[in-house]
Design an enzyme around this catalytic site. Sequence first.
Site: not given
Ligand code: G3P
Length: 215
Positions: A83
């Site tokens: 990533k």
């Molecule tokens: O895959 C990306 C993810 O981990 C981010 O999710 O909920 O932190 O915006 P969030």
Amino acid sequence: MKFFIDTANLEEIKSAAQMGVLDGVTTNPSLAAKETTPYRELLGEICKVVSGPVSAEVLATDHDGMVREAEELAKIADNIVIKIPTILEGLKAIKTLTARRIATNATLVFSPTQAILVAKAGATYVSPFIGRLDDISTSGMDLVDQIVTIYHNYIFETQVLVASVRHPMHVVEAALIGADVVTMPYKVIGQLIKHPLTDIGLEKFISDFKKAQRG
Ligand code: G3P
């Protein structure tokens, strides 16, 4: 459509793998920080459970640092995907890693222009963060739609990996648009199968049968 789980928690990964619907895993530094096992050790454990792509994120923000970290992470297992943050140095790193045949996932994507650039640089996956766009009153799903259309127009091979998923309708909408992958928290995988009419129907089947047996 492929289903990835968005977590670094080994128990959640094992449980999702048992459901038979798990195609891969995405992790990030915030998710890794919730676990007690050191990140690289944890990634090794995850790769023993899941044979599909497992995204591991670099922390460096310069090209050389990102490439160095990526090469170390890629040694953990053949299914590791690196990533890379979608910044200028990240673009260069994607180009270098693609030339070295290391799979990449362009993360923190919030615009179609970022998606075009990472596809041109050769990223294996692009990760639009839809929940975070919804959080600021912008449609995350419109972005997914735009990326899918653009990639289709130019036959880019980069796969659209919908990330920052918060609820089942994100999964349904991504599927209707034709995104390649959705990565979701463990909780959302559980929500996908729940339906009150299923539970009510099941309860009635069982109680009707038991009543009949008593008679
Ligand atoms: O895959 C990306 C993810 O981990 C981010 O999710 O909920 O932190 O915006 P969030």
